[in-house]
Scaffold this motif. Structure first.
Motif, PDB file in Angstrom:
ATOM      1  N   GLY A 161      53.838 -67.421  -5.912  1.00  0.00           N
ATOM      2  CA  GLY A 161      53.598 -66.075  -5.404  1.00  0.00           C
ATOM      3  C   GLY A 161      52.133 -65.679  -5.483  1.00  0.00           C
ATOM      4  O   GLY A 161      51.581 -65.073  -4.559  1.00  0.00           O
ATOM      5  N   GLY A 162      51.492 -66.035  -6.593  1.00  0.00           N
ATOM      6  CA  GLY A 162      50.075 -65.718  -6.769  1.00  0.00           C
ATOM      7  C   GLY A 162      49.199 -66.420  -5.746  1.00  0.00           C
ATOM      8  O   GLY A 162      48.306 -65.810  -5.140  1.00  0.00           O
ATOM      9  N   LEU A 163      49.474 -67.710  -5.534  1.00  0.00           N
ATOM     10  CA  LEU A 163      48.698 -68.477  -4.550  1.00  0.00           C
ATOM     11  C   LEU A 163      48.912 -67.936  -3.137  1.00  0.00           C
ATOM     12  O   LEU A 163      47.975 -67.874  -2.337  1.00  0.00           O
ATOM     13  N   LYS A 164      50.163 -67.538  -2.850  1.00  0.00           N
ATOM     14  CA  LYS A 164      50.481 -66.992  -1.525  1.00  0.00           C
ATOM     15  C   LYS A 164      49.721 -65.691  -1.287  1.00  0.00           C
ATOM     16  O   LYS A 164      49.198 -65.444  -0.187  1.00  0.00           O
ATOM     17  N   ALA A 165      49.646 -64.840  -2.319  1.00  0.00           N
ATOM     18  CA  ALA A 165      48.943 -63.557  -2.194  1.00  0.00           C
ATOM     19  C   ALA A 165      47.441 -63.779  -1.968  1.00  0.00           C
ATOM     20  O   ALA A 165      46.821 -63.129  -1.113  1.00  0.00           O
TER      21      ALA A 165
END
Length: 400
Positions: A161-165
Motif C-alpha cells: 500500500g505504501g509503495l502504491k501511494a
C-alpha cells in the motif's frame, strides 16, 4: 524441429525486410556479427544475436511490429527495473521458449529472440563527454527502483500500500514521463543522420568512431544478407581491436535446457499457472522477510558485542595514558624524530581508533590525550582519519 540459430536467422531476415520497407536503418552487431564476417555463419555458436539502431528507429520498429499483431511474434523492451528505459528490445518467436530465461528474469516473453540495442551518445564533436545520468537523475533512478518493487504476499499489505501511494503521487506529478523523456534525450540518438553530430557513439557497451557508421554496406552469411558499416574492417577493429581477424570464436554446445518450437506461446503457459506463480512469489517474499529480520537481529547483536569490546579497550587505554600523557605532551611535534617517537607511543590508541572507525564506532580516552592524538595525526597527514572520528563522534549512541 528448428534449431535456435535457424529461428534467429528467420527473425534477422524479418527485421531486415521491415527496415527496408519502412526506411529504418540498423547494423548487425556483437560477437555473432564478427562470427558471420570471419566464418560466414552464426550457426554452431549458440550466442546472443544483436542489432543496433537509433532510439527513434527502434520506437518506430516497435510500432510497426505491434500494428502487425502477429500471434507468433512479439516485441519487448528489456529493463533493469520496471517502468524504466529499456536496455535493449527483443524481437522474438512467441511459440518457443528457453527455460533458463524463465528462471532468471521477469520478462513477459521468453521465446527465442534477437536483441536490438539503442545507439548512445558518448562524445561530442568538441571532445566533450556526454553525461546521461545527471546527479538528479541518478538519485531519481534509485528512488524509482525502490518504488517499483513488487509485493505478492498479503501479509505485507502495508508495504504494498505504501509503495502504491508513493508511485501514485509520482505519476500524478508527471515524474515518470519527465524522467523517461529527460534520460532518453540525454542518452540516446533519435535519427541515423544525427549520429554524425557526435565524434563517438556506443552500443552494447562498445564505443566506436561515429564516422564509421556514415556509409552502410551488406554482409552475406547463412543464406541471408544484413546491414553492416561499409568499412567493416574499421568497424571490427574499433570494437574488438586490430587483431580481430585472429580471434577464434569457439562454438558452444547446444544448451540442454533450451526448448525449441513449443507451438504453445509462453503467455498461454503462464496464464495456466499464474495462481501457482503468485503463491510461489508470496512464499518467497515471506522467507526473504524472515531472513532479513534474522539478519538485522544478528547485526544488532554483533554491534552490541563490538560496543562491549570497544568499551573494554577504552578502559584499558584510559588506564594506560592516565599518567603517561603529561610526559608525551613535552614532545616537539615540529621535530621529525620526536614526532615519530610520539606516534609510536600513541600507536595502541591510534590503531584502535582506526579499527573501530571502519565499523562506525569511536571512543574518547581523555580530553588531553584526544587532542594530542588529533594533532599528531594531522601532522602526519592523516586528516581523513581525524575527519572520520569527528563525524562518528556526533552519533549519540556510542560511548563517550
Amino acid at each position: 524441429m528448428k534449431t535456435k540459430q535457424e529461428i534467429q536467422l528467420e527473425l534477422l531476415q524479418e527485421v531486415d525486410e521491415i527496415c527496408s520497407q519502412n526506411n529504418l536503418k540498423y547494423i548487425f552487431a556483437g560477437i555473432s556479427a564478427l562470427n558471420a564476417y570471419l566464418n560466414h555463419t552464426i550457426k554452431k555458436d549458440n550466442r546472443i544475436v544483436s542489432l543496433a539502431m537509433t532510439q527513434g528507429d527502434i520506437d518506430r520498429f516497435c510500432e510497426i511490429v505491434e500494428k502487425e499483431n502477429r500471434k507468433d511474434r512479439y516485441i519487448e523492451g528489456i529493463f533493469n527495473n520496471p517502468n524504466y528505459l529499456p536496455l535493449y528490445v527483443t524481437y522474438g518467436n512467441e511459440n518457443t521458449a528457453e527455460f533458463h530465461m524463465i528462471a532468471r528474469n521477469k520478462n513477459k516473453h521468453h521465446g527465442i529472440n534477437i536483441r536490438i540495442y539503442p545507439i548512445r551518445k558518448t562524445v561530442a564533436q568538441d571532445g566533450k563527454r556526454i553525461v546521461g545520468y545527471t546527479p538528479r537523475l541518478s538519485k531519481e533512478k534509485k528512488a524509482r527502483e525502490f518504488m517499483n518493487k513488487t509485493i505478492e504476499n498479503k501479509k505485507f499489505w502495508f508495504v504494498k500500500g505504501g509503495l502504491k501511494a508513493i508511485n501514485g503521487a509520482y505519476e500524478l506529478t508527471g515524474g515518470s514521463k519527465r524522467y523517461y523523456n529527460k534520460l532518453k534525450s540525454n542518452t540516446f540518438i533519435d535519427k541515423w543522420e544525427d549520429i554524425q553530430n557526435y565524434s563517438r557513439v556506443a552500443f552494447i557497451n562498445r564505443g566506436i568512431e561515429a564516422n564509421i557508421l556514415k556509409e552502410i554496406g551488406r554482409l552475406e552469411f547463412d543464406g541471408i544478407s544484413l546491414c553492416v558499416p561499409k568499412d567493416i574492417d574499421a568497424y571490427f577493429s574499433e570494437v574488438y581491436g586490430g587483431d580481430f581477424k585472429e580471434m577464434k570464436i569457439i562454438p558452444k554446445g547446444q544448451n540442454m535446457r533450451v526448448i525449441l518450437d513449443t507451438e504453445v506461446s509462453y503467455k498461454e503457459i503462464m496464464e495456466d499457472i499464474k495462481e501457482l506463480m503468485k503463491e510461489a512469489k508470496a512464499t518467497r517474499e515471506e522467507v526473504m522477510w524472515g531472513r532479513l529480520k534474522a539478519y538485522n537481529e544478528k547485526i544488532a547483536i554483533d554491534n552490541v558485542w563490538k560496543l562491549v569490546q570497544m568499551t573494554d579497550r577504552q578502559i584499558f587505554l584510559e588506564n594506560m595514558f592516565k599518567e603517561k600523557t603529561d610526559e608525551l605532551l613535552k614532545y616537539d611535534l615540529n621535530n621529525a624524530k620526536e614526532l615519530e617517537e610520539l606516534y609510536e607511543e600513541l600507536s595502541p590508541a591510534i590503531a584502535s581508533l582506526r579499527t573501530y572507525s571502519k565499523v562506525g564506532m569511536t571512543f574518547s580516552i581523555d580530553p588531553k590525550t584526544d587532542d594530542l592524538i588529533e594533532r599528531v595525526l594531522i601532522k602526519r597527514g592523516e586528516q581523513k582519519l581525524v575527519d572520520e572520528i569527528k563525524k562518528i563522534e556526533k552519533k549519540e549512541y556510542f560511548v563517550e
